[in-house]
Design an enzyme around this catalytic site. Sequence first.
Site, mmCIF file in Angstrom:
data_model
loop_
_atom_site.group_PDB
_atom_site.id
_atom_site.type_symbol
_atom_site.label_atom_id
_atom_site.label_comp_id
_atom_site.label_asym_id
_atom_site.label_seq_id
_atom_site.Cartn_x
_atom_site.Cartn_y
_atom_site.Cartn_z
ATOM 1 N N LYS A 278 -56.576 -21.126 -21.564
ATOM 2 C CA LYS A 278 -58.005 -21.415 -21.659
ATOM 3 C C LYS A 278 -58.643 -20.493 -22.693
ATOM 4 C CE LYS A 278 -58.923 -22.951 -16.923
ATOM 5 N NZ LYS A 278 -59.392 -24.306 -17.244
ATOM 6 N N ARG A 352 -53.647 -30.235 -9.639
ATOM 7 C CA ARG A 352 -53.017 -31.453 -9.095
ATOM 8 C C ARG A 352 -51.529 -31.240 -8.861
ATOM 9 N NH1 ARG A 352 -55.109 -34.654 -14.320
ATOM 10 N NH2 ARG A 352 -56.688 -33.031 -14.154
HETATM 11 N N1 BES Z 1 -59.675 -25.153 -12.557
HETATM 12 C C1 BES Z 1 -59.817 -26.027 -13.643
HETATM 13 C C2 BES Z 1 -61.046 -26.926 -13.542
HETATM 14 C C3 BES Z 1 -62.363 -26.265 -13.819
HETATM 15 C C4 BES Z 1 -62.759 -25.977 -15.108
HETATM 16 C C5 BES Z 1 -63.233 -26.035 -12.794
HETATM 17 C C6 BES Z 1 -63.997 -25.424 -15.347
HETATM 18 C C7 BES Z 1 -64.472 -25.481 -13.024
HETATM 19 C C8 BES Z 1 -64.856 -25.171 -14.306
HETATM 20 C C9 BES Z 1 -58.580 -26.931 -13.746
HETATM 21 O O1 BES Z 1 -57.400 -26.364 -13.363
HETATM 22 C C10 BES Z 1 -58.458 -27.311 -15.168
HETATM 23 O O2 BES Z 1 -58.199 -26.471 -15.962
HETATM 24 N N2 BES Z 1 -58.653 -28.590 -15.469
HETATM 25 C C11 BES Z 1 -58.596 -29.071 -16.783
HETATM 26 C C12 BES Z 1 -57.898 -30.406 -16.758
HETATM 27 C C13 BES Z 1 -57.562 -30.943 -18.121
HETATM 28 C C14 BES Z 1 -56.518 -30.086 -18.776
HETATM 29 C C15 BES Z 1 -57.086 -32.361 -17.969
HETATM 30 C C16 BES Z 1 -60.020 -29.207 -17.310
HETATM 31 O O3 BES Z 1 -60.909 -29.597 -16.529
HETATM 32 O O4 BES Z 1 -60.259 -28.891 -18.461
HETATM 33 MN MN MN Z 2 -56.443 -25.368 -14.978
#
Ligand code: BES
Ligand code: MN
Length: 496
Positions: A278, A352
């Site tokens: 990230k 997931r």
């Molecule tokens: N934990 C995150 C989702 C999230 C992001 C929650 C920002 C709250 C604030 C999750 O694990 C994630 O990183 N999801 C990705 C999915 C994508 C790679 C398809 C996302 O939401 O960017």
């Molecule tokens: Mn994630």
Amino acid sequence: MDYSIESLPLDKLETDCIVLGIYENQSLSPSAALIDLLTQGLITQLIERGDILGKNAETLLINYIPDNTIKRILLVGFGNQKETTAKQYRKALTAAITILKASKINSADCALIDIDVQKSDIQWKTRQIIEVFNDAIYQFQTTKSEKGTKPCINSIKINTAKEFKEQAELGLRHGIAIAQGVDLTKLLSDLPGNICTPTYLAEQATNIASKADKMTVEILEESDMEALGMGSFLSVSRGSRQAAKLIILNYQGGKKADKPIVLVGKGLTFDAGGISLKPGIGMDEMKYDMCGGATVLGTLQAAAKMNLDINIVGIIPSSENMPDGDANKPGDVVTSMSGLTIEILNTDAEGRLILCDALTYAKKFDPEVVIDLATLTGACLVALGRVPSGILGNDDALCDDLITASKTACDSLWRLPLWEEYYEQLKSNFADLANIGGRDAGTITAACFLSRFTEGYRWAHLDIAGTAWRSGGINKGATGRPVPLLSQYLIDRANG
Ligand code: BES
Ligand code: MN
Ligand code: ZN
């Protein structure tokens, strides 16, 4: 904070402060009218002077009452008497506790049960007073060397007429249990990732179970999960130095043969994204990626304190998601416990990957329904903002029950479709399904992914990415949502 019910007549009251409601047309609630009489029209005089109009959430603190056992009066506005909504009631309560917190008052008597609120009863109002007040006085202090000054207010007596005492007492019992559940969820969520690890969460679960008569706990280690074939979950934790845990709580409040309600919570104690790292800005907030798991713990603790006569199982897959030489790589294919193979196209879609094995594991309990809670997608924030949690599921009745509970609890939900067209986006050339479905409809394709592991039982998924915590700046902090909603759902099941 100490909360209690009191049914003393107002003319016998001795208190540091009494909290009273007034309405927009300058009419007084029954308690306010009585106190007005007992103070020779003090309130009416201040209204006539224009000091308070009664608009929703307006407040006026009368700091000195001559020759009276009531030392102060806090007036709070509820807006239009005929149209006071649940939201307005809560908004006024927030305004009241803000003043009580800011002043030097130690204890207060709250006479706001006699406010007319649409579609609500004494029990509901009592609960809301406790939930809203307790939410406002929460302070995270664990990792601060100088403990902040606590608000002086430490006792709230909720005043009610004798004939309503029983209803109010039930509201009190539920309100305290839910407020303590919210507190626990907020505390665990706010703790940093270096303290709140999967092992720490497992210890907390053990602690909660040991304090409740009808609750047992089981912690599965990585070797146990290996034996169960949880290849998807374990692939996420492989990149972390922290051992993954699968936490299982079992609350037996109902009859042995009653099928349990199963709650599954995402317990990612830190989500760096893995190899699909990230960006740095705001990454600290990924300590909150275990809020789903913390919600399961808070809700089970609340259910046990309410002594609900139902069976509930809580399942928390807990892990970190870190970049590492041994971490998942984009393109890797893993085999889940269900046997379905998954192509990991983005290692940041890890929630997931841990949930799917937990959802397969849930079958073992022959569930009445399964509800999972997860900070699953940033896309949910884009779609719905920070107001409702998203809900998707394979069972309309279950989704409707949860939405009904969300309205009562003022912990809102909004349903998104789980239509077959969306499943196209998860097709993979190299595995049974891919772990991401592209840019479009990210919250829905995440739920589509999960639904492939929930065949054979009634299931709903709550995406709490926008609601579990407040982001950025000085306001940053966990909300404890959706503990109130789930507690309400469980209360509704216990009654019916
Ligand atoms: N934990 C995150 C989702 C999230 C992001 C929650 C920002 C709250 C604030 C999750 O694990 C994630 O990183 N999801 C990705 C999915 C994508 C790679 C398809 C996302 O939401 O960017
Ligand atoms: Mn994630
Ligand atoms: Zn995550």
